[in-house]
Scaffold this active site. Structure first.
Site, PDB file in Angstrom:
ATOM      1  N   LYS A  47      24.685 -12.595  -9.527  1.00  0.00           N
ATOM      2  CA  LYS A  47      23.668 -12.146  -8.561  1.00  0.00           C
ATOM      3  C   LYS A  47      24.317 -11.755  -7.241  1.00  0.00           C
ATOM      4  CE  LYS A  47      19.587 -13.783  -9.197  1.00  0.00           C
ATOM      5  NZ  LYS A  47      18.475 -14.725  -9.331  1.00  0.00           N
ATOM      6  N   LYS A  66      23.745  -8.124  -5.766  1.00  0.00           N
ATOM      7  CA  LYS A  66      23.060  -7.910  -4.480  1.00  0.00           C
ATOM      8  C   LYS A  66      24.021  -7.388  -3.414  1.00  0.00           C
ATOM      9  CE  LYS A  66      19.150 -10.201  -5.744  1.00  0.00           C
ATOM     10  NZ  LYS A  66      17.734  -9.942  -5.499  1.00  0.00           N
ATOM     11  N   ASP A  77      13.771  -4.719  -3.451  1.00  0.00           N
ATOM     12  CA  ASP A  77      14.660  -5.884  -3.330  1.00  0.00           C
ATOM     13  C   ASP A  77      15.132  -5.917  -1.870  1.00  0.00           C
ATOM     14  OD1 ASP A  77      16.859  -7.667  -3.260  1.00  0.00           O
ATOM     15  OD2 ASP A  77      17.062  -7.459  -5.439  1.00  0.00           O
ATOM     16  N   ILE A  78      14.537  -6.810  -1.102  1.00  0.00           N
ATOM     17  CA  ILE A  78      14.768  -6.831   0.347  1.00  0.00           C
ATOM     18  C   ILE A  78      16.238  -7.140   0.650  1.00  0.00           C
ATOM     19  CG2 ILE A  78      14.129  -7.983   2.516  1.00  0.00           C
ATOM     20  CD1 ILE A  78      11.377  -8.580   1.152  1.00  0.00           C
ATOM     21  N   ASN A 114       5.087 -17.141  -6.344  1.00  0.00           N
ATOM     22  CA  ASN A 114       6.234 -17.907  -6.851  1.00  0.00           C
ATOM     23  C   ASN A 114       6.140 -19.341  -6.389  1.00  0.00           C
ATOM     24  OD1 ASN A 114       7.522 -15.780  -8.100  1.00  0.00           O
ATOM     25  ND2 ASN A 114       8.694 -15.227  -6.281  1.00  0.00           N
ATOM     26  N   ASP A 154       8.912 -10.439  -7.739  1.00  0.00           N
ATOM     27  CA  ASP A 154       9.625  -9.251  -8.202  1.00  0.00           C
ATOM     28  C   ASP A 154       8.693  -8.076  -8.456  1.00  0.00           C
ATOM     29  OD1 ASP A 154      12.241 -10.294  -8.177  1.00  0.00           O
ATOM     30  OD2 ASP A 154      11.796 -11.462  -9.970  1.00  0.00           O
ATOM     31  N   LYS A 166     -13.784  -8.254  -7.101  1.00  0.00           N
ATOM     32  CA  LYS A 166     -13.351  -9.294  -8.036  1.00  0.00           C
ATOM     33  C   LYS A 166     -13.547  -8.820  -9.475  1.00  0.00           C
ATOM     34  CE  LYS A 166     -14.012 -14.101  -9.322  1.00  0.00           C
ATOM     35  NZ  LYS A 166     -14.912 -15.249  -9.326  1.00  0.00           N
ATOM     36  N   PHE A 212      20.067 -16.114  -1.728  1.00  0.00           N
ATOM     37  CA  PHE A 212      19.792 -17.327  -2.483  1.00  0.00           C
ATOM     38  C   PHE A 212      19.593 -16.941  -3.946  1.00  0.00           C
ATOM     39  CE2 PHE A 212      18.966 -21.439  -0.378  1.00  0.00           C
ATOM     40  CZ  PHE A 212      19.367 -21.101   0.896  1.00  0.00           C
TER      41      PHE A 212
HETATM   42  N1  CTP Z   1      15.123 -11.148  -3.014  1.00  0.00           N
HETATM   43  C1  CTP Z   1      14.646 -10.227  -2.117  1.00  0.00           C
HETATM   44  N2  CTP Z   1      13.711  -9.305  -2.514  1.00  0.00           N
HETATM   45  C2  CTP Z   1      13.255  -9.303  -3.785  1.00  0.00           C
HETATM   46  C3  CTP Z   1      13.735 -10.262  -4.705  1.00  0.00           C
HETATM   47  C4  CTP Z   1      14.664 -11.181  -4.278  1.00  0.00           C
HETATM   48  O1  CTP Z   1      15.066 -10.225  -0.961  1.00  0.00           O
HETATM   49  N3  CTP Z   1      12.352  -8.404  -4.136  1.00  0.00           N
HETATM   50  C5  CTP Z   1      16.163 -12.063  -2.577  1.00  0.00           C
HETATM   51  C6  CTP Z   1      15.746 -13.531  -2.496  1.00  0.00           C
HETATM   52  O2  CTP Z   1      15.236 -13.850  -1.223  1.00  0.00           O
HETATM   53  C7  CTP Z   1      17.053 -14.250  -2.799  1.00  0.00           C
HETATM   54  C8  CTP Z   1      17.765 -13.302  -3.750  1.00  0.00           C
HETATM   55  O3  CTP Z   1      17.188 -12.018  -3.538  1.00  0.00           O
HETATM   56  O4  CTP Z   1      17.861 -14.342  -1.654  1.00  0.00           O
HETATM   57  C9  CTP Z   1      17.665 -13.669  -5.202  1.00  0.00           C
HETATM   58  O5  CTP Z   1      16.345 -13.898  -5.582  1.00  0.00           O
HETATM   59  P1  CTP Z   1      15.997 -14.347  -7.063  1.00  0.00           P
HETATM   60  O6  CTP Z   1      14.519 -14.413  -7.198  1.00  0.00           O
HETATM   61  O7  CTP Z   1      16.800 -15.571  -7.415  1.00  0.00           O
HETATM   62  O8  CTP Z   1      16.607 -13.189  -7.920  1.00  0.00           O
HETATM   63  P2  CTP Z   1      16.051 -11.835  -8.412  1.00  0.00           P
HETATM   64  O9  CTP Z   1      16.713 -10.742  -7.656  1.00  0.00           O
HETATM   65  O10 CTP Z   1      14.572 -11.826  -8.378  1.00  0.00           O
HETATM   66  O11 CTP Z   1      16.606 -11.813  -9.905  1.00  0.00           O
HETATM   67  P3  CTP Z   1      16.068 -12.614 -11.210  1.00  0.00           P
HETATM   68  O12 CTP Z   1      14.589 -12.804 -11.009  1.00  0.00           O
HETATM   69  O13 CTP Z   1      16.399 -11.697 -12.321  1.00  0.00           O
HETATM   70  O14 CTP Z   1      16.829 -13.894 -11.277  1.00  0.00           O
END
Ligand code: CTP
Length: 426
Positions: free
Chosen positions: A368, A372, A333-334, A235, A304, A314, A354
């Site tokens: 969100k 969450k 999703d942590i 990312n 994700d 490779k 965030f």
């Molecule tokens: N986050 C996390 N673990 C994941 C994905 C996200 O802990 N596997 C946490 C990020 O650190 C952030 C929050 O979830 O605090 C939102 O992350 P974001 O990437 O904006 O959202 P997503 O849950 O990935 O949703 P989307 O991609 O659909 O916007």
């Protein structure tokens, strides 16, 4: 309510200019910088320069021994003020520089503090200006901070250690020493901290301890999900915001654990860092820490998805032009998992998420937050801030929505820590 941040292009407009001193707790502070004798005096020159750059007024006082290592001329040029070296200096109308200098100060910082100078402080000796001024300072208003600097054997000597313990008991702030090669050719503990480390200690010293007693766990940076041994997906995230939050939390008095994805940033002072690559590794690192932390701030841009089967070799192109078969599975999703835990549900662990969005920030961020299950969510426009030193944030909880306008990430981090502290205390 300030303006809500707007989406920008990936390159973004030119970064706004923020004067360096607008970022510092040292702005407007009056620091008396004392130098006792030691080779580390050369670092005091750097420190003096950094303090002035941060917006502090610096008055230098040197012992005779310090003037053997670095000249008062150098320190005068860097501080922009005449240096004091003698208690008999007739420039002061009342001939009492030890009184006048210490009354003006927000803090007296002795760097370097030699073993001999610390022994003098301990005994309340006052046979030259610097020790006389330290003794004469109004203790309740003017803190005394000392940065020891000496040979490793001198540092390890029970006499020095006894003195350090007693100086601390007397309310003097004795900073740690550094470790490494020494001017004498030996290696060990006793080096004076570097100028940037001293500056960070002083920044922290002047930060109200709003998170004292808290253990803050921060995730930061991107994750990297391997496709094969040489390729992967990741990312856009520099980690700057998460690292700034870790630094601000430490300055505010918290114990800080930072789980960092692959970024090239230096570890903020005082912060315990765990490096990880993938989302799975981040999850493994977070779980035990989430058992002991009291605040969890998920600033990482976690991937994700990951490749279901990572190729062990490779993946080669062939002449047919066929593209590789990629199959992804979703990562844990942590944030959501931690927010569902018993500690978070019972209120023992305050979770902050965030949201990096590209549009409709408020609506997406609020959705969100609910999805969450976190009490506080920090929204930002990802493409407008990736890699930059500044950002704008939107803080959303159940009842309120507060915009923190465009500012350096270090400033926003301090504001966020302040808002978290308010919620912990309410
Ligand atoms: N986050 C996390 N673990 C994941 C994905 C996200 O802990 N596997 C946490 C990020 O650190 C952030 C929050 O979830 O605090 C939102 O992350 P974001 O990437 O904006 O959202 P997503 O849950 O990935 O949703 P989307 O991609 O659909 O916007």
């Amino acid at each position: 309510m300030s303006q809500i941040p707007q989406a920008g292009s990936l390159a973004g407009p030119p970064p706004p200019q923020f004067p360096p001193h607008s970022l510092s707790n040292l702005l407007g502070k009056h620091i008396v910088l004392g130098l006792s004798g030691g080779i580390a005096c050369y670092k005091a020159a750097e420190l003096c320069r950094a303090l002035v750059k941060a917006g502090a007024a610096v008055q230098v006082v040197m012992t005779e021994a310090a003037a053997q290592f670095i000249t008062p001329v150098t320190m005068q040029a860097l501080s922009g003020r005449p240096v004091y070296t003698s208690q008999w200096d007739a420039r002061e109308g009342n001939n009492m520089s030890h009184i006048n200098l210490s009354r003006e100060a927000d803090a007296i910082v002795v760097a370097p503090a030699s073993a001999d100078f610390m022994a003098k402080l301990l005994h309340g000796r006052a046979d030259e200006l610097l020790s006389l001024m330290c003794l004469a300072r109004p203790m309740a208003q003017v803190p005394l901070i000392v940065a020891p600097a000496m040979n490793r054997e001198m540092w390890a000597n029970p006499a020095t250690q006894r003195n350090v313990a007693q100086l601390k008991a007397d309310g003097i702030h004795v900073l740690d020493v550094g470790q490494g090669d020494q001017a004498c050719g030996e290696t060990g503990d006793g080096r004076m901290l570097e100028a940037d480390e001293l500056l960070e200690e002083l920044e922290a010293f002047f930060t109200p301890k709003r998170l004292a007693g808290q253990h803050v766990l921060v995730t930061a940076g991107p994750t990297y999900e391997a496709l094969d041994p040489v390729r992967g997906i990741t990312n856009l995230s520099s980690g700057k915001m998460g690292f700034a939050i870790a630094q601000a939390a430490w300055r505010a008095g918290a114990q800080v654990s930072l789980v960092a994805g692959p970024v090239g940033l230096a570890t903020p002072r005082g912060v315990q860092r765990v490096n990880v690559q993938s989302a799975e590794q981040m999850w493994q690192a977070v779980q035990p820490l989430a058992q002991v932390a009291t605040v969890f701030i998920a600033a990482a841009a976690v991937a994700d998805w990951r490749q279901a089967q990572v190729a062990t070799q490779k993946v080669k192109k062939d002449a047919s032009g066929a593209t590789p078969d990629l199959h992804f599975v979703e990562n844990t999703d942590i944030l959501a998992s931690v927010a569902r835990s018993g500690r978070a549900q019972s209120g023992a662990l305050f979770c902050v998420g965030f949201a990096a969005e590209s549009h409709d920030l408020q609506a997406h961020a609020q959705a969100k937050r609910l999805r969450k299950g976190v009490p506080l969510l920090v929204g930002n426009i990802g493409p407008a801030t990736f890699g930059r030193d500044d950002n704008a944030l939107l803080l959303l909880d159940e009842h309120t929505c507060e915009a923190l306008p465009q500012a350096p990430k270090t400033v926003l981090a301090a504001q966020l820590i302040d808002r978290i502290a308010q919620r912990l205390n309410s």
